[in-house]
Design an enzyme around this catalytic site. Structure first.
Site, PDB file in Angstrom:
ATOM      1  N   ASP A 154      -2.336   0.955   8.334  1.00 42.53           N
ATOM      2  CA  ASP A 154      -1.188   1.797   7.968  1.00 42.53           C
ATOM      3  C   ASP A 154       0.011   1.545   8.884  1.00 42.53           C
ATOM      4  O   ASP A 154       0.859   2.427   9.051  1.00 42.53           O
ATOM      5  CB  ASP A 154      -1.564   3.289   8.001  1.00 42.53           C
ATOM      6  CG  ASP A 154      -2.716   3.619   7.056  1.00 42.53           C
ATOM      7  OD1 ASP A 154      -2.792   3.010   5.982  1.00 42.53           O
ATOM      8  OD2 ASP A 154      -3.541   4.486   7.411  1.00 42.53           O
ATOM      9  N   ASN A 187       0.853  -1.188   0.000  1.00 44.50           N
ATOM     10  CA  ASN A 187       0.000   0.000   0.000  1.00 44.50           C
ATOM     11  C   ASN A 187       0.886   1.235   0.000  1.00 44.50           C
ATOM     12  O   ASN A 187       2.043   1.187   0.422  1.00 44.50           O
ATOM     13  CB  ASN A 187      -0.887  -0.012   1.251  1.00 44.50           C
ATOM     14  CG  ASN A 187      -1.801   1.206   1.336  1.00 44.50           C
ATOM     15  OD1 ASN A 187      -2.472   1.552   0.375  1.00 44.50           O
ATOM     16  ND2 ASN A 187      -1.811   1.864   2.485  1.00 44.50           N
ATOM     17  N   HIS A 216       0.814   5.208   1.457  1.00 44.19           N
ATOM     18  CA  HIS A 216       0.099   6.039   2.422  1.00 44.19           C
ATOM     19  C   HIS A 216       0.703   7.439   2.411  1.00 44.19           C
ATOM     20  O   HIS A 216       1.934   7.578   2.415  1.00 44.19           O
ATOM     21  CB  HIS A 216       0.214   5.432   3.822  1.00 44.19           C
ATOM     22  CG  HIS A 216      -0.526   6.208   4.871  1.00 44.19           C
ATOM     23  ND1 HIS A 216      -1.905   6.213   4.951  1.00 44.19           N
ATOM     24  CD2 HIS A 216      -0.090   7.022   5.870  1.00 44.19           C
ATOM     25  CE1 HIS A 216      -2.277   6.995   5.956  1.00 44.19           C
ATOM     26  NE2 HIS A 216      -1.195   7.490   6.530  1.00 44.19           N
ATOM     27  N   SER A 222       4.718   6.996   2.055  1.00 42.13           N
ATOM     28  CA  SER A 222       5.408   5.747   2.399  1.00 42.13           C
ATOM     29  C   SER A 222       4.771   4.576   1.670  1.00 42.13           C
ATOM     30  O   SER A 222       3.551   4.476   1.603  1.00 42.13           O
ATOM     31  CB  SER A 222       5.325   5.481   3.910  1.00 42.13           C
ATOM     32  OG  SER A 222       5.809   6.572   4.667  1.00 42.13           O
TER      33      SER A 222
END
Length: 214
Positions: free
Chosen positions: A146, A108, A110, A137
């Site tokens: 996260d 992912n 973020h 990030s």
């Protein structure tokens, strides 16, 4: 075309486009097997269709629970036998079962310098805190929202008089740079999650995360 990539989106898909462009340019080894959205109106679906990538919609509003939605999403993703599953603006909190299913191959991006500002409104929070820098990030996804291990970042200065919108736009430009690099490294086998710690070329990145600075 070795290596299958599945990308999950919910919105405009600008990070999706950056990855599509990198694949088309031959910078990323592998191919995007499918783009899946939980929102039928997501513009990212059009981006995928425009270049002939298979798309699917699994509308979360049609399911009674998060668990049932995630189970159906898993079934669809598994049809494409992915080597990597990418969350590119996928605005859903995933169940532990989903995260465990793709452990080590689920990433992912973020919009903050994690571990700072997990969750929403990151740009506003950075400004209000008086931070001198902010950024984005790329991390492996774990059950903590996260909170997974970070293996690449980009930073930008927070300017005097910055608004959340202006800061967000500068961060997004950097997202478009680092996300394709992160995907490239993963598909090359350079980045791996080992015992909960990201490694680059066999070397632990704990305390030494690569960072692109504007």
């Amino acid at each position: 075309m070795s290596g299958s990539i599945v990308i999950l989106i919910s919105g405009s898909g600008s990070n999706l486009q950056a990855i599509i462009d990198a694949v088309d340019a031959g910078e990323i080894t592998g191919h995007i097997s499918a783009v899946i959205s939980n929102r039928p109106e997501a513009f990212g679906l059009e981006r995928a269709k425009n270049v002939g990538i298979h798309t699917e919609v699994i509308d979360h509003t049609g399911y009674k629970s998060r668990e049932i939605f995630d189970l159906n999403l898993i079934r669809k993703i598994d049809e494409f036998e992915p080597d990597l599953v990418i969350l590119a603006g996928f605005m859903r909190i995933l169940t532990p079962d989903f995260v465990r299913r793709y452990s080590g191959k689920l990433i992912n991006i973020h919009p903050s310098l994690l571990p700072k500002y997990q969750g929403l409104h990151t740009h506003k929070r950075a400004i209000e805190a008086g931070d001198s820098e902010h950024g984005a990030s790329v991390h492996f996804v774990t059950e903590e929202l996260d909170g997974g291990p970070v293996f690449m970042q980009a930073s930008v200065p927070v300017l005097s008089g910055d608004t959340p919108e202006a800061l967000a736009q500068r961060v997004l430009i950097q997202e478009h740079k680092i996300f394709p690099i992160a995907v490239k490294w993963f598909m090359q086998g350079r980045v791996q999650l080992q015992n909960g710690t990201p490694h680059l070329d066999g070397v632990s990145l704990e305390g030494n995360i690569p960072r692109l600075t504007l």
